[in-house]
Structures are given as structure tokens and as C-alpha cells.
Enzyme design. Structure first.
Site, mmCIF file in Angstrom:
data_model
loop_
_atom_site.group_PDB
_atom_site.id
_atom_site.type_symbol
_atom_site.label_atom_id
_atom_site.label_comp_id
_atom_site.label_asym_id
_atom_site.label_seq_id
_atom_site.Cartn_x
_atom_site.Cartn_y
_atom_site.Cartn_z
ATOM 1 N N ASP A 460 36.739 54.837 -1.974
ATOM 2 C CA ASP A 460 37.248 56.057 -1.348
ATOM 3 C C ASP A 460 37.053 55.996 0.166
ATOM 4 O OD1 ASP A 460 38.356 58.590 -1.176
ATOM 5 O OD2 ASP A 460 36.984 59.492 -2.633
ATOM 6 N N ASP A 528 44.331 64.158 -4.908
ATOM 7 C CA ASP A 528 43.260 64.940 -5.520
ATOM 8 C C ASP A 528 43.808 66.141 -6.286
ATOM 9 O OD1 ASP A 528 41.305 63.258 -4.577
ATOM 10 O OD2 ASP A 528 40.709 64.527 -2.903
#
Length: 709
Positions: A460, A528
Site C-alpha cells: 500500500d 477503497d
């Protein structure tokens, strides 16, 4: 590839270079001034016809308007007034280069056009590559300071070095397709008439970005999914980038693109070469759908590291636990996930250092002692015992101030000492351009993978660059290039040192998805936002360039944590089945009925996974609120249609959906309803979707060719 001609030819008498793909042709002619000029990109032409093509010229040529054809990479010299893809400044203040053509080198499917400055020790090589199984033309540029290392010649400042410039043919009009968005709303497709102006698509963030993508397509405004000429390009770069599209008032449209954004500059010293990332282009006469399918095939064959491997059904713990992570809770989730048929369990954020919120712990990649008193190995062993692979979330490019790493090495962050540092998500960016920082990151990740038997890394990056400086370095803007290349090198080395390791690209969702990052990762976390209604649009945009097997898509809880929308479990699954299926909800709160339904839907996905992940994708023309996508197995026998209707209106039943990718001479059986259909009817009249009543209706349809009509 054309039967009697090699993939690349160069005729020195004509100064004509021709690159051939199976269904297109790209041609360049060296101009009288030594600059390679664009000649043709489109349908294959006969060699004799191509050789006689006149150089494109401006109908408004004057002392204020150049008459020459468009450059393959425009310098900032001569009568050139559009965006320059190559901008350099010499020590005496001179800007720009003037070329002398120094020859061409052909090596199979690769071409290099060599250009030397007429007076300075500077060489550019314009590089091209074609492959026998792809219509993509790959291009990049190499700029070399040719003075010997010991030569006192001063460095050259490179203010812009694009990978390539592209030229569209003269069209009646121009339409630009591109992707825009933001966090939780990535990959929103826009198709707009191209203005007579310079249109800049860019990221200044140090990552590809959620807001824009280095992919675009041009057409004349009439192309459809199945018809019409389309010219499309994509940059293989995961840092800041810029693409400038220039439509001039007299009808010429060009675009130039590469790494970096305005205001940056790099120093090129004697003996050094600066190589750009690849900027690839694809032409098709068969519409936006064919363009996407061409890209998908190319990415599978020449970008993804292991395209033949199925992407596993994963479970990720983030939405279930957030930062409240411990061994017992993760094992409970792992057992539930295994019961649903998950093949990979990913432990997300919160497992390390002092990480109990986003304010601390980043950089300290050792298991949290209270949560995992024996380390991660007991969890990993249990996950493996359950028949799943073990995955781990990491964010190695970032650091919290409240961490042992920052306290030991505050100078490792990207910063400008005379400016206050901006914290985003309470974190700073580590400068991977510094060799010692990149080496620390590789050693840390290497130890994690080895010590904890990690099969999968979710990598990430949750913030952009700000105040990007490199104190004390003689060429501080190099960090914008070298950081990204260090990320690449670390990923490449981890995969080489740990065969079988797989990596998922993530940057707060889809903030770093491009051909560069996908050449060393297996799939990308697209957003997300897991709301299935929003995801339909996000996935539609993603699929313009990227194939389904690279698209991670999760089923999470209802109401959705992002939008608050309530949707049926089956609808959530059917949307996520369009890519690499994952699970992400709090399974401890799911009812027995939901768990049983989820297990059944996971099993159904696995039955169609070879077609969805390895087949050919067709976006289906629909009416009203219905959306659908069709996947065809490579041999054409098995087909999967996923259809969704987020909303419904009284008296507006969805029309049958034509499936033009089917064979009209064949018959097909619906494997779930045990009904036979004529291919001719399905192609021209369409398939009745038979969606359930009400909002958030969906269906997965499996068809199999069973013979001739």
C-alpha cells in the site's frame, strides 16, 4: 504480422522506418533537418503506397506556422510552437537541440533511431518495439551525454524528457476518452470533444494518482463499442507524469507524454544515460471494445508477471477489525473464511509496532507483541493448515513520526529542510531514492516474507508527495524518478528471491495502477470503495485498459461502510465476480444463511473463474439502468454474462441484450436453466436477462456452445 515482410524495416535511401503489427502499421520518415517525423499510424498500407505518401503539411503554413510534419519527439528549437517532448538547457544558457540523423538500428521487432546534436555531445535514441502477437507499439527514449567521463564538458539540465510523441491522422473532429476521479471514485470514464487547445493530463503527486490515469483514447467522435477507428496510448510509469494533447487551429492533433511534471529538472553528466519508461500505443478500426481487448491481450502476454496463474479468492481482515487486530480474532476470521472457500487470507493494517491507530507504528515492521506474543508464525501456520495461503499488508514507503524508525532516521523522509512538512494520514514518505533507505526496505520485506512464510504482499501507499526535497543531493529532483524505480527494483528482487510470492498493488485504493506497477504485481486494489453500485462504474473505467484478472473486487458488509447503501449479498457477489473475487466483510456478524449463500456463490465463481480471468471481455450494449459484461473462453465454447440493474422503474422491463461476440451459426445452452438458444438470435435479438424484480437485481448466466444451429 504481415506474411512477407519483417516486423521492422528501415530504408536509408528514403529515410523510411516501418513497424508492422498483426493488424496495424506505424511509419516514420526522417526529415531533411534530421528529425524523425510521423508519417502513418493505422491500417496496413502497401509498401509502395506508403513510400509515396506525402509528408503531412499544414494548410495554414506561413512565417507564423510551421509546414513540417509532426515530430516523433519534438525539441524546443526551430519553428515548433507546440508542446516540446524534449527540453534541455546547456551550461551556457542555450536551450534546445538541433539534430543530425546518425542512423537506424533494426533488431528483430526493435528499432532505434539515433540522433546526435549538431554541436553538442548529446545523443538521443528514439526506441520502438513491436511483437508478433500484439498490435501495441512500445516506445521509449534514451538521452546520453556523450562526452567522456573525464571530459570537462559541463552537465546538461534536462527539463523535459518524454517517452514519445504521438500523432493522430486528419479527422473530421476529435474526441478524447480519459479517466478521472478521486479517492473512493477512481476510473471514471469521460468522453469529451477535444478542444482546440493544449489539454494536460497529469499527476504531480509522486504516484500515478486517483485523479487521472496515463491512458487515453482518441477517435473522430463517432466510434462505438464495436465500430470505428480508435487510437489509444498508455504510459508504464507509477510516479508523477504528464501527457499534453495539442489540437491546433488547423486540424493537427498530437500528444506527448512521459514521467515527471512541470517545474522539475534533472542533471545529465558526461557518460550518463537517462532512459524513460515505455509509452505504448494501439490502433484498431473496430471500436473501443476492440481497443480494450487489444490492451488486455497485450497486458496478459507482455506485462503481468504470471498471467497464467488463477487469482485466488482472498479474504482480507481490514473491514472486520480495522486496527483492533490480535491473533485469536484473526484465526477466528481465517476459519470462517476457509469455510466459505477462500484460498488466501490477508492480514491487513494494525499488526505491527505500536500500531493501534494511523498515528503510530508505520516503519516498525515487527509484530505487535501484545497482539501476537509469538509473532505471526502461529497465525501463518494455522492459515496454511486451513488450506489457504497467507498474505500480509505492508506500507514500506511510509513512516509515522511516532515510530522507532523515524526517531532513528528522521533524515530518511522526503522533505525540504526550510519548509514545514505536511502530514497526510499522519504519515510522511520515505525517500527510496536514497540507496540506504531502499536497502533497508528490501531487507525488512525479505525478512518478513521468509520468517513468517508469507505468500502474498499487499503493498500500500496512502499518501502523495509534498515538500519533495532531497537535502544535500546535487540533483534533488532525481528523487521523482529514482524513488519509483527503487520500488520497482525491490518488488522485482522480492519476486526473484521468493519464487511463488505474489504482490497486490494498492495506493489507498486505485492510486497507483498503470502498466509499470502491473509488470511486477499480480493484481491491483481498484478502490477503497466497495459499494457495488459505485463499483460498476469504477470497474467499467478500469476495464478500458486493464484485464479482469488484474482487478481485485471484494464483497463486503451491508450497509456499505463508504456509502451506507444496503444491497443484497447476491448483488454484491455478482458485481465482484467481474474481476478477481475477494471477501472483506466482518464474517463474525454474518448470519448462518449469509455464510451458506456466500459459500455457494464462491463455489459458483470458481466454476467460471477460468473464463472471467483468462477469457476475452466484451462490454455489452444495454439500455436504461442495466449494465452487463460478457466473458468468452479463449476457445469460444464457454461464456459468462454478468448483468446488474441497480434501480428499477415500473413499466420499464429491460430489453434483451445482444451478445455480438457469440457465433451466429452455433447453438448455446444456458447451463443453469437448461435452455437452448440460437446463436443468431442471441447475436441479433439478444438474451432475455430474466433479472429478479426490484432494485439491486443481478444474474450470472453461463452459456456453452453445444453444436451448430
Amino acid at each position: 504480422m504481415h506474411d512477407t515482410l519483417p516486423p521492422v524495416t528501415f530504408d536509408p535511401a528514403l529515410g523510411l522506418a516501418v513497424l508492422r503489427t498483426p493488424n496495424s502499421q506505424y511509419a516514420v520518415r526522417v526529415g531533411a533537418d534530421g528529425s524523425p517525423r510521423h508519417l502513418h499510424w493505422g491500417r496496413p498500407l502497401d509498401s509502395a503506397v506508403l513510400a509515396r505518401l506525402p509528408a503531412p503539411a499544414s494548410p495554414a503554413a506561413s512565417s507564423f506556422e510551421a509546414d513540417a510534419a509532426a515530430d516523433e519527439l519534438a525539441p524546443q528549437s526551430g519553428a515548433r510552437f507546440g508542446p516540446a517532448g524534449l527540453q534541455v538547457r546547456f551550461a551556457d544558457g542555450t536551450r534546445g537541440v538541433q539534430w543530425r540523423f546518425a542512423g537506424a538500428v533494426v533488431d528483430g521487432g526493435e528499432l532505434r533511431l539515433r540522433l546526435d546534436d549538431r554541436r553538442r555531445p548529446l545523443r538521443t535514441e528514439l526506441c520502438y518495439r513491436v511483437r508478433p502477437d500484439s498490435d501495441v507499439v512500445e516506445r521509449w527514449t534514451e538521452l546520453t551525454h556523450t562526452a567522456p567521463d573525464a571530459d570537462p564538458a559541463r552537465p546538461v539540465t534536462v527539463e523535459r524528457l518524454d517517452s514519445a510523441s504521438w500523432t493522430a491522422p486528419a479527422l473530421a473532429d476529435y474526441r478524447l476518452s480519459h479517466l478521472v476521479g478521486g479517492w473512493n471514485s477512481e476510473f471514471q470514464l469521460r468522453r469529451d470533444r477535444l478542444p482546440v487547445a493544449e489539454t494536460v493530463l497529469t499527476s504531480r503527486r509522486g504516484i500515478t494518482s486517483h485523479q487521472a490515469s496515463p491512458w487515453l483514447a482518441l477517435d473522430d467522435g463517432t466510434a462505438t463499442e464495436e465500430r470505428g477507428e480508435v487510437w489509444s496510448t498508455a504510459l508504464a510509469w507509477s510516479g508523477s507524469w504528464r501527457v499534453t494533447v495539442h489540437r491546433d487551429p488547423v486540424g493537427r492533433t498530437t500528444w506527448t507524454g512521459g514521467f515527471g511534471h512541470e517545474g522539475l529538472g534533472w542533471t545529465l553528466r558526461p557518460g550518463e544515460t537517462l532512459r524513460t519508461p515505455s509509452y505504448a500505443g494501439l490502433y484498431t478500426p473496430d471500436g473501443f471494445g476492440a481497443a480494450s481487448r487489444g490492451w488486455h491481450a497485450h497486458i496478459r502476454r507482455h506485462v503481468l508477471p504470471e498471467p497464467g496463474r488463477d487469482r485466488p479468492v482472498l479474504y482480507n481482515s481490514w473491514e472486520a477489525t480495522g486496527f483492533d487486530v490480535d491473533q485469536a480474532g484473526q484465526i477466528r476470521l481465517a476459519r470462517l473464511a476457509a469455510g466459505l472457500g477462500a484460498e488466501l487470507f490477508v492480514l491487513d493494517d494494525g499488526w505491527f509496532g505500536a500500531r493501534r491507530s494511523d498515528r503510530a507504528g508505520l516503519g516498525d515492521w515487527t509484530p505487535h507483541r501484545a497482539a501476537f506474543p509469538e509473532g505471526l508464525r502461529p497465525l501463518a501456520d494455522e492459515v496454511h493448515r486451513l488450506g489457504m495461503e497467507f498474505g500480509l499488508w505492508v506500507e514500506p514507503e511510509m513512516v509515522n513520526r511516532d515510530s522507532d524508525l523515524y526517531r532513528a532516521h528522521p533524515d530518511w523522509v522526503v522533505h525540504s529542510p526550510e519548509l514545514d512538512a505536511t502530514e497526510l494520514r499522519n504519515q510522511l514518505v520515505l525517500n527510496f531514492a536514497r540507496p540506504e533507505v531502499a536497502d533497508w526496505a528490501w531487507r525488512t520485506l525479505d525478512d518478513l516474507v521468509r520468517d513468517h512464510r508469507v505468500d502474498w504482499l499487499k503493498w500500500d501507499a496512502n499518501r502523495a508527495f509534498t515538500e519533495a526535497g532531497w537535502a544535500g543531493h546535487p540533483d534533488p529532483d532525481r528523487l521523482w524518478i529514482d524513488h519509483t524505480r527503487a520500488v520497482y527494483r525491490i518488488m522485482d528482487r522480492l519476486r526473484a528471491d521468493h519464487p511463488g510470492l505474489r504482490i497486490e498493488a494498492c495506493a489507498g485504493g486505485g492510486g497507483r495502477v498503470d502498466l509499470g506497477i502491473l509488470s511486477r504485481t499480480d493484481q491491483a486494489w481498484v478502490s477503497d470503495n466497495t459499494d457495488p453500485v459505485d463499483r460498476i462504474g469504477i470497474q467499467h473505467g478500469f476495464g478500458q485498459l486493464f484485464p479482469a484478472q488484474a482487478m481485485a473486487a471484494w464483497v463486503t458488509d451491508s450497509p456499505n461502510t463508504t456509502t451506507g447503501r444496503r444491497t443484497p449479498l447476491r448483488f454484491r457477489f455478482h458485481v465482484a465476480m467481474a474481476g478477481a473475487l475477494g471477501l472483506g466483510g466482518d464474517l463474525t456478524r454474518w448470519t448462518d444463511e449469509e455464510l451458506a449463500e456466500a459459500a455457494e456463490l464462491v463455489a459458483r465463481y470458481k466454476s467460471v473463474r477460468p473464463v472471467v480471468q483468462h477469457g476475452v471481455q466484451h462490454r455489452v450494449a444495454t439500455t436504461g439502468p442495466v449494465r452487463a459484461v460478457h466473458y468468452a473462453a479463449p476457445d469460444g465454447d464457454d461464456h459468462v454474462v454478468l448483468a446488474w440493474r441497480p434501480t428499477t422503474r415500473f413499466g420499464h422491463a429491460p430489453a434483451p441484450v445482444p451478445l455480438p461476440a457469440l457465433d451466429p451459426t452455433a447453438r448455446y445452452r444456458d447451463l443453469d436453466l437448461d435452455e437452448s438458444h440460437s446463436g443468431d438470435v442471441l447475436v441479433h435479438r439478444g438474451l432475455d436477462l430474466r433479472l429478479p424484480a426490484g432494485d439491486h437485481a443481478s444474474r450470472m448466466i453461463r452459456l456453452r456452445r453445444v453444436g451448430s444451429a
